[in-house]
Design a protein around this motif. Structure first.
Motif, PDB file in Angstrom:
ATOM      1  N   LEU A   6       0.817  -1.218   0.000  1.00 23.45           N
ATOM      2  CA  LEU A   6       0.000   0.000   0.000  1.00 23.45           C
ATOM      3  C   LEU A   6       0.852   1.271   0.000  1.00 23.45           C
ATOM      4  O   LEU A   6       0.325   2.378   0.119  1.00 23.45           O
ATOM      5  N   ARG A   7       2.166   1.122  -0.155  1.00 28.45           N
ATOM      6  CA  ARG A   7       3.051   2.296  -0.201  1.00 28.45           C
ATOM      7  C   ARG A   7       2.855   3.039  -1.525  1.00 28.45           C
ATOM      8  O   ARG A   7       2.283   2.485  -2.478  1.00 28.45           O
ATOM      9  N   PRO A   8       3.298   4.260  -1.602  1.00 28.57           N
ATOM     10  CA  PRO A   8       3.196   5.007  -2.864  1.00 28.57           C
ATOM     11  C   PRO A   8       3.801   4.225  -4.031  1.00 28.57           C
ATOM     12  O   PRO A   8       4.884   3.647  -3.906  1.00 28.57           O
ATOM     13  N   GLU A   9       3.056   4.191  -5.105  1.00 30.96           N
ATOM     14  CA  GLU A   9       3.435   3.475  -6.328  1.00 30.96           C
ATOM     15  C   GLU A   9       3.371   1.961  -6.159  1.00 30.96           C
ATOM     16  O   GLU A   9       3.787   1.209  -7.048  1.00 30.96           O
ATOM     17  N   GLY A  10       2.843   1.524  -5.012  1.00 29.45           N
ATOM     18  CA  GLY A  10       2.661   0.088  -4.794  1.00 29.45           C
ATOM     19  C   GLY A  10       3.963  -0.672  -4.850  1.00 29.45           C
ATOM     20  O   GLY A  10       5.007  -0.211  -4.388  1.00 29.45           O
ATOM     21  N   ARG A  11       3.923  -1.873  -5.461  1.00 32.04           N
ATOM     22  CA  ARG A  11       5.106  -2.715  -5.515  1.00 32.04           C
ATOM     23  C   ARG A  11       6.234  -2.115  -6.357  1.00 32.04           C
ATOM     24  O   ARG A  11       7.388  -2.531  -6.261  1.00 32.04           O
TER      25      ARG A  11
END
Length: 1004
Positions: free
Chosen positions: A782-787
């Protein structure tokens, strides 16, 4: 010898003592040993008075003085008796030659029961070898023969007291000899009755059955001798009734002889009130009449009384027949309705009817008295003795030892009760010896006479420094301990559980066990039987306790969804704990633990797996308080202590993960046992996950710093996301997180970023490394830009990203962001950074709302697993968790900027605020909350039952039945009814929630 010298030797009235010494012809220079012995007596003044009377009344005082000087054993015995018993001193004054009973080898030897019987029968002129001895009436008069019997009895008591008071006989031997002496007296009294009524004696055979303390061979010095009479025809007797009438006349005569006060004094009463129908019933019955009464009409308490029944006099063959006929009835009595409850109620009634005067000094009937011990032992015997013949003793101490040997009572508890019983009986004996009167009330302290009596008792028991204070303090300590153990054993839930079992199931043979396992619904009775044999075979204490509780537990296993798995798990846990004393004690003394184990092991593979990894956690099942969620502060302190105890990073985090495993087990047990609700489960799992991550983060940072050889150059914080951030984490959930760091002032940003990434990698490695404890997986998708984005960002990088490229879905995801570990200041600054993004000023734009709606529809279409039933998927299905959460999150995005209450990461918390602010109608909110809670419960129960995660209600019928049982649904038809009700309830609740969701989420 001066008055002061005598006072120092223990005499209370030294002037009187000096006078009595002169009267008795005892001088310090010639009789110093005698005077010293008198000073050591329980009551020196009483002993001296008795000795002076004996010397004055005896025909040869010089012989006695000389014998006392030459024979230290005689001196000790005689002075001991005179210093403790005014009644025996009176006997010696009236029969001055009887002091010789205390002299010689016979005085130190305990006689056998046969010797006592023979001696007393000869005292009344009867032949001990005759089948029905008949006395020879002196001058044809019953009174003279009865007088000879009573005097002979007193002589035997005198000899016994001489040994008892000088430590040559323990309580067991003393009580047994008193019972044998009473039995011999009754046989002699019966011989007198036969001589007085020869016609009746020719018509009947009569047996005297001892009850109570006499039957148990634990009689007091003065106690009613409880008896029951049984008769049969003899000679030319035409029928049983004629024989019973003849036997009644013999019995009446026999009973009067020990109780008469003339000639030799009253010995004791013979009490036949324990006979069938009590005082209203015939005194004597034929054997068939006894059997009929006990089979049809006897009350529960009468079987408790029969526990001590023993033939003590009269026709031995008839007595043996009585025992053979009655014993099976006694040991099956516990099958009667409410048997245990009635015995317990009877003990309470005894206490309630104690006379107020002296109740607080009652050592027999009062709280903490002898009856507490006796009732507890007898109830345990009656419940367990039907299947264990080793417990069938009428003697309290012997029965207590058998209960301990068999594992029914703990060794320490049995030793404590045994010591207390001996102490209380010793006090009772000394109380009665003084006047040879029936009493069991300690003297008060209100008068000089009572204080003197207490002092005499205290000295006789061995409290020489301060006899009164020492005696009272010890009695109070003993009474408190007896009461504690009585309440622990007498009201033990195991008694009710075992008593409810049919006799044939209380202790199963392998054949019986196989049949019962099949009837109880075990899928593999042969395999279950192997588990039972492994647990109960052998003669160890562990096997004995397992044999006691397993017949009860089989019923509880059968009530669980998977009885076979439950029994297997129980065997594995028991074998893992081996002979651990507390485990065996816990199972026996707190049957609720065994019942909970049976349910948990037979219901939840998840709990079974956790319990097998740490079987000592069984102890937490004893109290609901131990299952309550622990505070974050308490867990943090414990985790910190675990880190300090270990050297390596791996071992340190392993200890913290073990703590987490214990808390997972605690929470799962509380969940399945109904101690914790959905919200409490989520909070507990979230808290322990946060504590575990924080502790592991500290270790990871130290490890990275140690490997780099430099001081840390950046701050680090872990931010919880998703259910983790919302305090709604489940058993199967990964921990959704984001990592944020901030370089320390003056630090190289590149080096700080490298360090932060190294910390994140080490943190994940430590939490996920292979170990006996469940891993805690960190999901940073769920971090910015996902994986595709960097694993760790600096605070400035987050600010730049959210300022330029933040998407609507990320604003929605941030609604549940909450710092949980690492630098608290950095966490607070991150929260300040994201608040304007998740709670946008003026609310979310209409275009963003449309995007959210499209995302929701797309998620339902694309992310629902292939083949999954949308109506039964708890997370993405219709009316499931996602439906409720998206409704709430949309309300937050729209209104949290102006309503501070909506700024919470909790789904239900935000829903309640939205209801209070009239954003959602109360009726709609209730529907949504019910659906969310039910879906969350079902999702958690799936993990508990299967031992692995799952978002849908299982399609396998057995798993569905287990799931229904775990959720509290019960059924009488093999589980189908429960399963159908679960599905019906779930569909109904989620269908309503779906309708509310579609109206609130999609309508403007």
């Amino acid at each position: 010898m001066t008055a002061g010298t005598l006072a120092r030797r223990g005499f209370g009235d030294s002037d009187r003592a000096a006078t009595l010494l002169r009267t008795a012809g005892l001088s310090p220079d010639r009789h110093e040993e005698i005077i010293d012995e008198l000073g050591r007596a329980a009551d020196p003044d009483l002993a001296l008075l008795g000795l002076a009377r004996l010397l004055e009344s005896g025909p040869a005082p010089e012989e006695l003085r000389g014998a006392l000087g030459e024979d230290p054993e005689l001196r000790t015995r005689l002075v001991g008796v005179l210093g403790a018993s005014a009644a025996l001193a009176d006997h010696l004054a009236g029969h001055p030659g009887d002091w010789r009973e205390l002299r010689g080898p016979d005085a130190a030897r305990a006689p056998s029961a046969a010797e006592l019987r023979s001696g007393l029968l000869r005292a009344v002129g009867a032949d001990p070898n005759a089948t029905a001895p008949v006395a020879t009436l002196t001058n044809g008069a019953t009174e003279e023969t009865a007088h000879a019997l009573r005097v002979a009895y007193r002589r035997r008591v005198l000899r016994l007291a001489g040994r008892d008071l000088t430590g040559h006989g323990d309580l067991d031997a003393t009580s047994a000899e008193l019972a044998d002496l009473a039995a011999a007296t009754l046989d002699a009294a019966l011989a007198i009755a036969r001589a007085q009524h020869p016609e009746e004696a020719a018509l009947c055979r009569i047996a005297v059955i001892g009850m109570g303390k006499c039957g148990g061979r634990e009689l007091n010095y003065v106690s009613d001798v409880d008896v029951v009479f049984v008769s049969e025809p003899a000679g030319d007797c035409p029928d049983e009734q004629t024989a019973a009438r003849a036997a009644s006349r013999l019995a009446s005569t026999m009973m009067r002889i020990p109780a008469e006060t003339a000639g030799g004094g009253r010995l004791w009463d013979v009490d036949a009130a324990l006979r069938p129908e009590g005082k209203n019933g015939p005194l004597v019955r034929p054997l068939a009449g006894h059997v009929t009464y006990y089979e049809r009409w006897a009350k529960n308490w009468e079987f408790q009384a029969l526990l001590k029944a023993r033939p003590i006099a009269g026709d031995a063959e008839l007595g043996a027949a009585y025992t053979a006929a009655i014993t099976p009835i006694v040991w099956s009595s516990v099958n009667r309705p409410n048997f245990v409850e009635e015995v317990q109620a009877m003990r309470r009634r005894v206490e309630e009817h104690l006379p107020p005067e002296g109740a607080d000094r009652e050592i027999k009937l009062g709280p903490g008295g002898l009856r507490d011990i006796e009732f507890a032992v007898q109830l345990l015997q009656l419940v367990h003795g039907r299947s264990d013949p080793s417990l069938r003793s009428g003697n309290t101490l012997q029965a207590l030892q058998a209960l301990s040997n068999g594992g029914y009572v703990g060794r320490e508890d049995a030793a404590g009760l045994s010591a207390a019983y001996r102490f209380l009986r010793r006090v009772e004996h000394l109380l009665q010896l003084y006047r040879l009167r029936r009493t069991h009330v300690l003297p008060g302290t209100g008068s000089a006479e009572e204080a003197a009596h207490l002092r005499r008792l205290g000295r006789a028991i061995g409290f020489t420094a301060d006899p009164v204070t020492g005696l009272i303090a010890e009695w109070r300590r003993v009474a408190a301990e007896v009461r504690r153990l009585h309440e622990k054993l007498f009201y033990r839930p195991l008694l009710h559980a075992v008593a409810r079992l049919p006799s044939e199931e209380a202790r199963l043979t392998p054949e019986q066990a196989g049949d019962r396992l099949d009837a109880l619904g075990f899928d593999d009775p042969a395999g279950a039987l192997r588990h039972l044999e492994a647990l109960t075979s052998g003669v160890s204490r562990r096997a004995s306790i397992q044999r006691t509780i397993l017949p009860v537990m089989l019923g509880w296993f059968s009530e669980a969804p998977r009885p076979d798995a439950g029994l297997l798990g129980f065997r594995q846990v028991s074998e893992a704990l081996g002979t651990t004393p507390w485990y065996l004690r816990l199972l026996r003394d707190d049957i609720r633990v065994a019942e909970r184990m049976a349910w948990l092991l037979g219901t939840s593979r998840y709990v079974t797996d956790l319990l097998l990894r740490a079987p000592e956690a069984v102890a937490t099942l004893a109290n609901d308080e131990d299952l309550v969620r622990r505070s974050s502060a308490g867990l943090t302190a414990e985790a910190g202590a675990a880190l300090r105890r270990h050297g390596s990073a791996e071992n340190s985090v392993a200890a913290v993960r073990a703590l987490r495993r214990r808390e997972l087990l605690r929470t799962a047990a509380a969940d399945l046992l109904g101690v914790a609700g959905v919200g409490e489960v989520g909070e507990a799992l979230t808290t322990v996950s946060a504590v575990t991550i924080d502790a592991a983060l500290r270790t990871a940072r130290e490890r990275v710093a140690e490997e780099s050889g430099t001081e840390p150059c950046t701050r680090f914080c872990v931010v919880a996301m998703g259910r983790f951030g919302g305090n709604e984490i489940t058993y199967a959930s990964d921990a959704d997180v984001m990592f944020v760091h901030e370089p320390l002032p003056g630090s190289d940003p590149a080096r700080a970023s490298g360090e932060a990434n190294a910390v994140a990698r080490e943190l994940r490695r430590l939490l996920e490394m292979p170990a006996a404890d469940p891993p805690l997986r960190l999901d940073a998708d769920l971090r910015p830009e996902g994986r595709n984005g960097p694993m760790v960002r600096s605070l400035d990088s987050y600010a730049a990203y959210y300022r330029r490229w933040s998407s609507t879905w990320e604003s929605q995801a941030l609604l549940r962001a909450a710092p949980v570990a690492g630098d608290p200041e950095l966490g607070a600054r991150f929260t300040e950074l994201i608040d304007p993004i998740r709670y946008p000023a003026g609310g979310v734009a209409d275009s963003a709302v449309r995007e959210i709606r499209r995302l929701k529809a797309r998620m339902e279409a694309e992310r629902l697993p292939r083949g999954a039933d949308p109506a039964l998927h708890t997370k993405l299905g219709r009316g499931g968790l996602s439906d409720v959460e998206w409704v709430v999150q949309l309300a937050q995005l729209r209104h949290a900027h102006r309503l501070a209450g909506l700024r919470t990461t909790s789904t239900l918390g935000a829903l309640r605020v939205a209801t209070e602010e009239d954003l959602i109608a109360a009726e709609d909110a209730a529907v949504l909350e019910t659906a969310w809670c039910m879906a969350a419960r079902v999702r958690g129960a799936v993990m508990l039952v299967r031992g692995k995660g799952g978002d849908s209600i299982p399609s396998d019928l057995r798993e569905r039945a287990a799931l229904a049982a775990a959720l509290g649904y019960s059924s009488d038809n093999g589980g189908e009814g429960a399963t159908e009700r679960l599905l019906q309830d779930y569909r109904q609740v989620t269908r309503r929630a779906r309708a509310v969701m579609e109206r609130l989420f999609y309508d403007d």
